[in-house]
Enzyme design. Sequence first.
Site, PDB file in Angstrom:
ATOM      1  N   VAL A  65      35.653  35.562  22.159  1.00  0.00           N
ATOM      2  CA  VAL A  65      35.479  34.955  20.840  1.00  0.00           C
ATOM      3  C   VAL A  65      34.682  35.904  19.949  1.00  0.00           C
ATOM      4  O   VAL A  65      33.573  36.311  20.302  1.00  0.00           O
ATOM      5  CB  VAL A  65      34.766  33.598  20.938  1.00  0.00           C
ATOM      6  CG1 VAL A  65      34.577  32.981  19.549  1.00  0.00           C
ATOM      7  CG2 VAL A  65      35.567  32.643  21.832  1.00  0.00           C
ATOM      8  N   GLY A 105      32.297  33.700  31.764  1.00  0.00           N
ATOM      9  CA  GLY A 105      30.905  33.524  31.362  1.00  0.00           C
ATOM     10  C   GLY A 105      30.780  33.661  29.863  1.00  0.00           C
ATOM     11  O   GLY A 105      31.538  34.404  29.235  1.00  0.00           O
ATOM     12  N   GLY A 106      29.825  32.943  29.260  1.00  0.00           N
ATOM     13  CA  GLY A 106      29.631  33.036  27.824  1.00  0.00           C
ATOM     14  C   GLY A 106      30.899  32.708  27.061  1.00  0.00           C
ATOM     15  O   GLY A 106      31.506  31.659  27.260  1.00  0.00           O
ATOM     16  N   ASP A 107      31.307  33.631  26.202  1.00  0.00           N
ATOM     17  CA  ASP A 107      32.506  33.418  25.377  1.00  0.00           C
ATOM     18  C   ASP A 107      33.674  34.280  25.858  1.00  0.00           C
ATOM     19  O   ASP A 107      34.593  34.570  25.086  1.00  0.00           O
ATOM     20  CB  ASP A 107      32.201  33.731  23.908  1.00  0.00           C
ATOM     21  CG  ASP A 107      31.755  35.173  23.690  1.00  0.00           C
ATOM     22  OD1 ASP A 107      31.140  35.749  24.614  1.00  0.00           O
ATOM     23  OD2 ASP A 107      32.009  35.734  22.617  1.00  0.00           O
ATOM     24  N   GLU A 108      33.650  34.680  27.120  1.00  0.00           N
ATOM     25  CA  GLU A 108      34.705  35.537  27.659  1.00  0.00           C
ATOM     26  C   GLU A 108      35.565  34.764  28.666  1.00  0.00           C
ATOM     27  O   GLU A 108      35.045  34.121  29.572  1.00  0.00           O
ATOM     28  CB  GLU A 108      34.106  36.767  28.326  1.00  0.00           C
ATOM     29  CG  GLU A 108      35.157  37.807  28.702  1.00  0.00           C
ATOM     30  CD  GLU A 108      34.542  39.120  29.165  1.00  0.00           C
ATOM     31  OE1 GLU A 108      34.882  40.156  28.584  1.00  0.00           O
ATOM     32  OE2 GLU A 108      33.718  39.097  30.092  1.00  0.00           O
TER      33      GLU A 108
END
Length: 204
Positions: A65, A105-108
């Site tokens: 993102v 993880g996160g936005d990945e």
Amino acid sequence: MSLLALTAAAALPATAWGVHAGWMVRRLRAARRDPLTGLWTRDAFTRQARRLLRNRHAVVVLADVDRFKQVNDTHGHAAGDALLAVTAARLAHAVGRSGVVGRLGGDEFAAVLVDRGGTAADQLAILGRILARPVDTAPDVHTSVSLGWVRRADHPDEDLSALLRRADEAMYAAKRAPVPVHRAALDRLLASVTGRRPGRRRTA
């Protein structure tokens, strides 16, 4: 004690064990799912992705993102969470039941899909536009999602980790490219970049 009573008494431990086993299965399945998006976690994704990579038509995709930190800072974490959940749902819908999508993880996010018709470039170009649509619950949030991908057939001797690194390089090349190039030349740009991304250390 009657035979019926003995049978009932013997059945109780078996019934309890069956309930416990069912509960354990549900817990294990839940542990393999990301609680926010419902996608597979990294480990669960890896296991399924490796199986799909036995198919020479497999395509490995990475999605990230754009400006996600800015979304959180400007609109709040609730809006960021909504964006991640919708992005995950759109990815899962696009990949379908024949592929697999996970949150790294996160936005990945990562996905492996099977491209028997050789239309991955067109599909991912459309997907990129779909992922850039506003979220119904956060209409003021405007961002896009960068995609990078690589065909299994182009690198038949490489494992999932190596293919993800190639897709990662392609994704960041697309992120740095002008928007018209990003949309018009996905096939050439995203599937062919294999150089090292500045500032990104390779792992074994």
